[in-house]
Motif scaffolding. Structure first.
Motif, mmCIF file in Angstrom:
data_model
loop_
_atom_site.group_PDB
_atom_site.id
_atom_site.type_symbol
_atom_site.label_atom_id
_atom_site.label_comp_id
_atom_site.label_asym_id
_atom_site.label_seq_id
_atom_site.Cartn_x
_atom_site.Cartn_y
_atom_site.Cartn_z
ATOM 1 N N ASP A 128 42.865 142.316 -5.155
ATOM 2 C CA ASP A 128 42.152 143.454 -4.579
ATOM 3 C C ASP A 128 41.038 143.848 -5.551
ATOM 4 N N PRO A 129 39.831 143.344 -5.342
ATOM 5 C CA PRO A 129 38.728 143.595 -6.272
ATOM 6 C C PRO A 129 38.419 145.077 -6.469
ATOM 7 N N ASN A 130 38.754 145.900 -5.485
ATOM 8 C CA ASN A 130 38.424 147.323 -5.568
ATOM 9 C C ASN A 130 39.476 148.151 -6.299
ATOM 10 N N SER A 131 40.634 147.548 -6.581
ATOM 11 C CA SER A 131 41.721 148.313 -7.207
ATOM 12 C C SER A 131 41.548 148.445 -8.717
ATOM 13 N N GLY A 132 40.815 147.481 -9.325
ATOM 14 C CA GLY A 132 40.669 147.487 -10.771
ATOM 15 C C GLY A 132 41.867 146.923 -11.502
ATOM 16 N N GLU A 133 42.887 146.473 -10.764
ATOM 17 C CA GLU A 133 44.094 145.931 -11.395
ATOM 18 C C GLU A 133 43.913 144.455 -11.754
ATOM 19 N N ALA A 134 44.559 144.060 -12.858
ATOM 20 C CA ALA A 134 44.486 142.671 -13.318
ATOM 21 C C ALA A 134 45.520 141.813 -12.596
ATOM 22 N N LYS A 135 45.417 141.764 -11.279
ATOM 23 C CA LYS A 135 46.293 140.945 -10.458
ATOM 24 C C LYS A 135 45.438 139.906 -9.757
ATOM 25 N N LEU A 136 45.649 138.642 -10.136
ATOM 26 C CA LEU A 136 44.848 137.559 -9.584
ATOM 27 C C LEU A 136 45.747 136.501 -8.964
ATOM 28 N N THR A 137 45.138 135.626 -8.182
ATOM 29 C CA THR A 137 45.823 134.463 -7.619
ATOM 30 C C THR A 137 45.038 133.224 -8.016
ATOM 31 N N VAL A 138 45.755 132.229 -8.545
ATOM 32 C CA VAL A 138 45.126 131.003 -9.049
ATOM 33 C C VAL A 138 45.235 129.890 -8.011
ATOM 34 N N HIS A 139 44.161 129.126 -7.873
ATOM 35 C CA HIS A 139 44.112 127.996 -6.939
ATOM 36 C C HIS A 139 43.673 126.738 -7.699
ATOM 37 N N PHE A 140 44.149 125.590 -7.213
ATOM 38 C CA PHE A 140 43.711 124.313 -7.766
ATOM 39 C C PHE A 140 43.302 123.387 -6.631
ATOM 40 N N PRO A 141 42.311 122.529 -6.860
ATOM 41 C CA PRO A 141 41.813 121.646 -5.803
ATOM 42 C C PRO A 141 42.917 120.772 -5.211
ATOM 43 N N ASP A 142 42.894 120.643 -3.903
ATOM 44 C CA ASP A 142 43.807 119.764 -3.166
ATOM 45 C C ASP A 142 45.274 120.178 -3.284
ATOM 46 N N VAL A 143 45.513 121.398 -3.750
ATOM 47 C CA VAL A 143 46.886 121.896 -3.846
ATOM 48 C C VAL A 143 47.008 123.131 -2.957
ATOM 49 N N PRO A 144 47.862 123.092 -1.924
ATOM 50 C CA PRO A 144 47.925 124.193 -0.965
ATOM 51 C C PRO A 144 48.653 125.431 -1.473
ATOM 52 N N VAL A 145 49.370 125.306 -2.585
ATOM 53 C CA VAL A 145 50.183 126.416 -3.075
ATOM 54 C C VAL A 145 49.394 127.276 -4.052
ATOM 55 N N GLU A 146 49.474 128.590 -3.875
ATOM 56 C CA GLU A 146 48.794 129.518 -4.771
ATOM 57 C C GLU A 146 49.760 130.000 -5.853
ATOM 58 N N ALA A 147 49.209 130.503 -6.956
ATOM 59 C CA ALA A 147 50.041 130.983 -8.058
ATOM 60 C C ALA A 147 49.563 132.353 -8.515
ATOM 61 N N PRO A 148 50.468 133.320 -8.629
ATOM 62 C CA PRO A 148 50.071 134.646 -9.119
ATOM 63 C C PRO A 148 49.766 134.625 -10.605
ATOM 64 N N TYR A 149 48.881 135.498 -11.032
ATOM 65 C CA TYR A 149 48.485 135.634 -12.437
ATOM 66 C C TYR A 149 48.206 137.110 -12.684
ATOM 67 N N TRP A 150 49.165 137.795 -13.308
ATOM 68 C CA TRP A 150 49.014 139.218 -13.601
ATOM 69 C C TRP A 150 48.901 139.412 -15.110
#
Length: 253
Positions: A128-150
């Motif tokens: 949520d770019p508007n929240s200011g929180e350091a909560k991200l989701t990581v993606h890698f090419p050709d991989v359908p699964v996302e990974a949280p990064y807080w």
């Protein structure tokens, strides 16, 4: 005439009351005519009770400054399921700005089994770019699964505590956690170690859960590179898709 049957419970948001809270509750019990001596303590040791934690609810950094967070971070320690890092040394993550809501992620490690460097490049976006929180989701090419990064805590210039968490599924009743301690340098000072360890305890992530990541340049055979490319020329064969999938599934940096 028989006495009426009474039942009463003392409940808390935490598994243990502080001494101040204990006194406050005891005083209230006395005022209610329910002396504490009538109660039997209920054991709340998570190790013995096998308490299931079913929420990924640790607080992330607020008012996160992505620009200050960019650059190279060294992995000092990690915990959680990360088989792709087995035997890994000199693990680093480099972040660069790729857009208003995107950060390029470049992970490297020295694989002692293969005797070579591996790397993988992906991207992260803010939940949520508007929240200011350091909560991200990581993606890698050709991989359908996302990974949280807080990012749970950081001072931007010396250390960062990163946490990845997934809610329970049909296969597990507990959350699945992975965490990393990162540093701007390959070695932390004694003072910084104490500061980070205290913060980990505060976050409910005791340091003894972590495994140290070797960062000895000699032992890792790091080639700093003489081509001005930061050692990129020393990297071994490209990471296989299997490794990429494992990284995404198991919360890579």
């Amino acid at each position: 005439m028989t006495d009426e049957l009474q039942t009463s419970w003392i409940l808390s948001r935490n598994s243990e009351l502080t001494a101040e809270q204990e006194q406050q509750v005891n005083d209230k019990l006395e005022a209610l005519g329910l002396p504490r001596s009538r109660y039997t303590d209920t054991p709340q040791d998570p190790q013995q009770c096998g308490v299931a934690v079913n929420q990924c609810d640790k607080p992330a950094v607020s008012q996160f400054n992505a620009s200050e967070y960019l650059g190279v971070w060294y992995e000092i320690a990690r915990f959680g399921l990360a088989p792709f890092e087995a035997g890994a040394q000199c693990v680093t993550a480099e972040y660069s700005l790729a857009g208003d809501n995107n950060v390029t992620v470049h992970n490297r490690m020295y694989n002692t089994s293969a005797g070579a460097f591996n790397d993988i490049i992906g991207w992260a976006e803010f939940d949520d770019p508007n929240s200011g929180e350091a909560k991200l989701t990581v993606h890698f090419p050709d991989v359908p699964v996302e990974a949280p990064y807080w990012v749970l805590d950081t001072d931007y210039k010396s250390y960062s505590i990163v946490w990845a968490c997934r809610e329970p599924t049909d296969e597990t009743s507990n959350i699945t956690e992975t965490s990393w301690v990162l540093s701007r340098t390959s070695e932390m000072s004694g003072e910084l170690v104490q500061q980070v360890n205290a913060k980990l305890e505060e976050l409910g992530l005791p340091r003894d859960r972590y495994t140290d990541t070797p960062q000895d340049p000699a032992g890792c055979k790091v080639d700093n590179g003489s081509n001005g490319d930061g050692g990129a020329a020393a990297l071994g064969p490209a990471i296989a898709l299997m490794l990429a999938a494992a990284i995404a599934l198991l919360f890579s940096l």
